[in-house]
Design a protein around this motif. Structure first.
Motif, PDB file in Angstrom:
ATOM      1  N   GLY A  84      26.755  62.283  18.971  1.00  0.00           N
ATOM      2  CA  GLY A  84      27.616  61.179  18.846  1.00  0.00           C
ATOM      3  C   GLY A  84      28.548  61.289  20.049  1.00  0.00           C
ATOM      4  O   GLY A  84      28.305  62.085  20.990  1.00  0.00           O
ATOM      5  N   VAL A  85      30.043  61.007  19.879  1.00  0.00           N
ATOM      6  CA  VAL A  85      30.898  60.800  20.823  1.00  0.00           C
ATOM      7  C   VAL A  85      32.245  61.528  20.270  1.00  0.00           C
ATOM      8  O   VAL A  85      32.319  61.310  19.015  1.00  0.00           O
ATOM      9  CB  VAL A  85      31.188  59.308  21.354  1.00  0.00           C
ATOM     10  N   VAL A  86      33.175  61.896  21.170  1.00  0.00           N
ATOM     11  CA  VAL A  86      34.508  62.328  20.558  1.00  0.00           C
ATOM     12  C   VAL A  86      35.409  61.652  21.555  1.00  0.00           C
ATOM     13  O   VAL A  86      35.277  61.794  22.973  1.00  0.00           O
ATOM     14  CB  VAL A  86      34.617  63.707  20.922  1.00  0.00           C
ATOM     15  N   LEU A  87      36.376  60.848  21.149  1.00  0.00           N
ATOM     16  CA  LEU A  87      37.389  60.119  21.924  1.00  0.00           C
ATOM     17  C   LEU A  87      38.411  61.310  22.231  1.00  0.00           C
ATOM     18  O   LEU A  87      38.708  62.000  21.084  1.00  0.00           O
ATOM     19  CB  LEU A  87      37.731  58.770  21.404  1.00  0.00           C
ATOM     20  N   LEU A  88      39.191  61.160  23.230  1.00  0.00           N
ATOM     21  CA  LEU A  88      40.402  62.102  23.563  1.00  0.00           C
ATOM     22  C   LEU A  88      41.455  61.670  23.814  1.00  0.00           C
ATOM     23  O   LEU A  88      41.348  60.574  24.593  1.00  0.00           O
ATOM     24  CB  LEU A  88      39.654  63.164  24.725  1.00  0.00           C
ATOM     25  N   ASN A  89      42.629  62.250  23.530  1.00  0.00           N
ATOM     26  CA  ASN A  89      43.892  61.600  23.704  1.00  0.00           C
ATOM     27  C   ASN A  89      44.881  63.028  23.977  1.00  0.00           C
ATOM     28  O   ASN A  89      44.807  63.660  23.223  1.00  0.00           O
ATOM     29  CB  ASN A  89      44.436  60.618  22.752  1.00  0.00           C
ATOM     30  N   PRO A  90      45.492  63.155  25.275  1.00  0.00           N
ATOM     31  CA  PRO A  90      46.285  64.156  25.253  1.00  0.00           C
ATOM     32  C   PRO A  90      47.594  64.026  25.151  1.00  0.00           C
ATOM     33  O   PRO A  90      48.490  64.990  25.208  1.00  0.00           O
ATOM     34  CB  PRO A  90      46.225  64.264  26.807  1.00  0.00           C
ATOM     35  N   GLY A  91      48.130  62.903  24.351  1.00  0.00           N
ATOM     36  CA  GLY A  91      49.404  62.783  23.995  1.00  0.00           C
ATOM     37  C   GLY A  91      50.385  61.717  24.942  1.00  0.00           C
ATOM     38  O   GLY A  91      49.958  60.982  25.476  1.00  0.00           O
ATOM     39  N   GLY A  92      51.666  62.044  24.611  1.00  0.00           N
ATOM     40  CA  GLY A  92      52.690  61.184  25.251  1.00  0.00           C
ATOM     41  C   GLY A  92      53.640  60.843  24.274  1.00  0.00           C
ATOM     42  O   GLY A  92      54.552  61.641  23.778  1.00  0.00           O
ATOM     43  N   PRO A  93      53.656  59.772  23.865  1.00  0.00           N
ATOM     44  CA  PRO A  93      52.867  58.716  24.624  1.00  0.00           C
ATOM     45  C   PRO A  93      53.213  58.219  26.033  1.00  0.00           C
ATOM     46  O   PRO A  93      54.179  58.816  26.416  1.00  0.00           O
ATOM     47  CB  PRO A  93      53.058  57.340  23.727  1.00  0.00           C
ATOM     48  N   GLY A  94      52.276  57.487  26.595  1.00  0.00           N
ATOM     49  CA  GLY A  94      52.784  57.165  28.084  1.00  0.00           C
ATOM     50  C   GLY A  94      51.755  58.010  28.782  1.00  0.00           C
ATOM     51  O   GLY A  94      51.693  57.923  30.168  1.00  0.00           O
ATOM     52  N   GLN A  95      50.868  58.913  28.399  1.00  0.00           N
ATOM     53  CA  GLN A  95      49.924  59.707  29.120  1.00  0.00           C
ATOM     54  C   GLN A  95      48.630  59.213  29.199  1.00  0.00           C
ATOM     55  O   GLN A  95      48.040  58.756  28.316  1.00  0.00           O
ATOM     56  CB  GLN A  95      49.994  61.231  28.364  1.00  0.00           C
ATOM     57  N   SER A  96      48.255  59.297  30.470  1.00  0.00           N
ATOM     58  CA  SER A  96      46.840  58.979  30.947  1.00  0.00           C
ATOM     59  C   SER A  96      46.012  59.802  29.989  1.00  0.00           C
ATOM     60  O   SER A  96      46.130  61.156  30.146  1.00  0.00           O
ATOM     61  CB  SER A  96      46.667  58.963  32.512  1.00  0.00           C
ATOM     62  N   GLY A  97      44.853  59.006  29.657  1.00  0.00           N
ATOM     63  CA  GLY A  97      43.687  60.083  29.034  1.00  0.00           C
ATOM     64  C   GLY A  97      42.207  59.861  29.678  1.00  0.00           C
ATOM     65  O   GLY A  97      41.558  60.599  29.312  1.00  0.00           O
ATOM     66  N   ILE A  98      42.269  59.237  30.835  1.00  0.00           N
ATOM     67  CA  ILE A  98      40.971  59.087  31.272  1.00  0.00           C
ATOM     68  C   ILE A  98      40.377  60.229  32.138  1.00  0.00           C
ATOM     69  O   ILE A  98      39.238  60.240  32.265  1.00  0.00           O
ATOM     70  CB  ILE A  98      41.278  57.851  32.439  1.00  0.00           C
ATOM     71  N   HIS A  99      41.281  61.369  32.347  1.00  0.00           N
ATOM     72  CA  HIS A  99      40.620  62.423  32.998  1.00  0.00           C
ATOM     73  C   HIS A  99      40.005  63.469  31.791  1.00  0.00           C
ATOM     74  O   HIS A  99      39.714  64.586  32.150  1.00  0.00           O
ATOM     75  CB  HIS A  99      41.439  62.928  33.974  1.00  0.00           C
ATOM     76  N   GLN A 100      40.649  63.242  30.728  1.00  0.00           N
ATOM     77  CA  GLN A 100      40.458  64.149  29.527  1.00  0.00           C
ATOM     78  C   GLN A 100      39.162  64.876  29.455  1.00  0.00           C
ATOM     79  O   GLN A 100      38.752  65.993  29.033  1.00  0.00           O
ATOM     80  CB  GLN A 100      40.909  63.660  28.075  1.00  0.00           C
ATOM     81  N   PRO A 101      38.057  64.131  29.764  1.00  0.00           N
ATOM     82  CA  PRO A 101      36.494  64.676  29.477  1.00  0.00           C
ATOM     83  C   PRO A 101      36.631  65.804  30.509  1.00  0.00           C
ATOM     84  O   PRO A 101      35.930  66.627  30.036  1.00  0.00           O
ATOM     85  CB  PRO A 101      35.836  63.396  29.711  1.00  0.00           C
ATOM     86  N   ARG A 102      37.036  65.482  31.891  1.00  0.00           N
ATOM     87  CA  ARG A 102      36.856  66.485  32.715  1.00  0.00           C
ATOM     88  C   ARG A 102      37.674  67.821  32.255  1.00  0.00           C
ATOM     89  O   ARG A 102      37.016  69.008  32.458  1.00  0.00           O
ATOM     90  CB  ARG A 102      37.399  66.045  34.209  1.00  0.00           C
ATOM     91  N   TRP A 103      38.842  67.558  31.819  1.00  0.00           N
ATOM     92  CA  TRP A 103      39.573  68.754  31.521  1.00  0.00           C
ATOM     93  C   TRP A 103      39.014  69.570  30.046  1.00  0.00           C
ATOM     94  O   TRP A 103      38.999  70.812  30.225  1.00  0.00           O
ATOM     95  CB  TRP A 103      41.107  68.386  31.348  1.00  0.00           C
TER      96      TRP A 103
END
Length: 489
Positions: A84-103
């Motif tokens: 399946g998939v895992v969605l990722l969010n780094p927090g914030g709010p206001g923080q970008s998460g689009i680079h999170q898979p790479r990180w």
């Protein structure tokens, strides 16, 4: 710099496809991110793909105005085991998460990406996703005259920020009103639909834990496995956030003083915690009353305060700096951040939007918003926690906020939930994780550190990998990174 500029803050069954996964997946047009997203890291080897998902601005008006949400993906490295998939969010709010898979792929938690596609996204109002046009104006950064009494300085800042808040609300009231944790959770469900997945995993950090709680409260049956690291309180009051964070900081200052006392031969503040603490506070008081200018830099009481409640990993450097200040020296220069605003793939984003943070918080905060009450809470806080002696950073955030409050209403669920708390952390104190567990359920893993969202950087990240692969939760504890000793000790 104005707070309102954009500054450079993973449940128990096999994933099942929707009845028409091919049709659902066809709604996304994936392209290498570095080919479509301005400012993308050129070294990315085209493994990260990007697409846009269209969502309503207002979910109460599903046929109304629409916006685009930027999404990224790294496919599971072991496609034969993909579940399946895992969605990722780094927090914030206001923080970008689009680079999170790479990180995540570069972290100790990279094993999550062996059997799951890693999905990042920029929440509405951030980065490549839809935003509002609220440019900074002269005066947004204005500081109060030095001659004003403390209360009038605070009133000046309150009125200034209220003006900015009201201007940004007026720029697009519909969009700002719909900048809520719950709507970002609804956007996540649209991403799930677009991916063609019946259920999703989720890994959220900091405010991302509130986002996870919101998604699970609304869409529990669509959650596979969810991991929340550095957990937010289940109720939101920005003033109470300050109270809890500063209370944790007060404990940290006293523990820091005890650590310095162990190394009196190095720092010479004294061999007993009370003596060290008294010396540190005396240094702060002296520099408050008699600031110094060294090489054009002002050294005052706030300089000292900035080093007192820092993270344990920085204690050796902080103690060295405080000793230097005591002896007339200069602290290390702190890094600065960039700024800018992104709209769509064509504008390089900075990765953070402070007004989006303000809107997400103020649209849900149940605390007072009038200046006099906020001022009194500030005085009470300084009196109750004298070692930190901070007025707080959140309490006045909602100055002039005219939109109605939409409180968080998190509820229990049955999907597999792993909470992760940090024993000594002041940013999201451990008590918040306990309160969230009481509210929504789940199993709490405790990490013995004070590092916000550190799970993916520790050997204990193996527990996250195991959780997403097997659904097994952990209720024990993990060691954090050790406190560095002074050089030579």
């Amino acid at each position: 710099m104005s707070r309102y500029r954009v500054a450079s803050v993973l449940v128990a069954t096999m994933m099942v496809a929707l009845s028409t996964p091919a049709l659902a997946s066809a709604s996304l047009v994936w392209k290498p991110c570095k080919d479509v997203a301005a400012g993308w890291e050129p070294a990315d080897d085209q493994r990260t793909e990007c697409a846009m998902v269209t969502v309503p601005v207002d979910y109460a008006k599903p046929d109304g105005r629409e916006i685009d949400i930027a999404v990224s993906r790294q496919k599971a490295t072991d496609q034969a085991r993909r579940r399946g998939v895992v969605l990722l969010n780094p927090g914030g709010p206001g923080q970008s998460g689009i680079h999170q898979p790479r990180w995540i792929a570069d972290s100790r938690a990279a094993g999550i990406g062996a059997d799951h596609d890693l999905i990042g996204f920029d929440p509405r109002g951030v980065g490549y996703s839809a935003d509002i046009a609220c440019p900074a104006l002269p005066g947004d950064d204005a500081e109060p005259p030095a001659s004003l009494p403390d209360k009038e300085k605070a009133r000046f800042a309150f009125d200034r920020d209220a003006t900015v808040n009201q201007r940004c609300i007026a720029a697009d009231p519909e969009f700002v009103r719909n900048l809520t944790t719950e709507n970002v959770a609804r956007d996540m469900d649209r991403i799930r639909e677009a991916l063609g997945e019946a259920r999703i995993g989720f890994y959220g950090v900091s405010w991302g834990t509130a986002l996870g709680a919101a998604y699970r409260s609304a869409f529990d049956s669509r959650v596979d496995r969810m991991l929340l690291d550095s957990v937010m309180s289940p109720t939101l009051d920005v003033g109470a956030m300050d109270d809890a964070m500063i209370a944790a900081g007060e404990i940290t200052v006293r523990e820091f003083a005890g650590w310095i006392a162990r190394y009196d031969a190095v720092y010479h503040f004294g061999g007993r915690q009370p003596v060290v603490l008294e010396g540190l506070l005396r240094l702060r008081d002296e520099l408050t009353e008699h600031p110094r200018t060294v090489n054009g830099e002002t050294i005052d009481g706030e300089t000292v305060t900035g080093y007192l409640a820092g993270p344990r990993r920085d204690w050796a450097n902080a103690a060295k700096t405080l000793a230097a200040l005591r002896d007339g020296g200069l602290p290390a220069t702190k890094p600065t951040s960039g700024q800018g605003r992104g709209f769509g793939w064509d504008t390089p984003p900075t990765g953070y939007n402070t007004f989006q943070q303000t809107a997400i918080l103020c649209n849900a905060s149940e605390g007072p918003r009038d200046f006099e009450t906020i001022w009194q809470r500030r005085l009470d806080r300084i009196r109750e926690y004298p070692a930190v002696a901070s007025p707080g950073i959140w309490n006045g955030r909602c100055a002039g906020w005219t939109l109605p409050v939409q409180p968080w209403k998190f509820t229990p669920g049955t999907s597999a939930l792993q909470l992760v708390g940090h024993t000594y952390e002041p940013v999201t104190p451990i008590g918040w994780a306990l309160a969230m567990r009481d509210r929504i359920g789940g199993t709490l893993l405790t990490i013995e550190d004070d590092h916000h969202g550190s799970l993916s950087s520790l050997p204990c990240a193996s527990k996250a990998v195991e959780f997403f692969s097997t659904g097994e939760t952990s209720d024990g504890s993990c060691a954090g990174a050790p406190i560095p000793s002074p050089p030579g000790h």
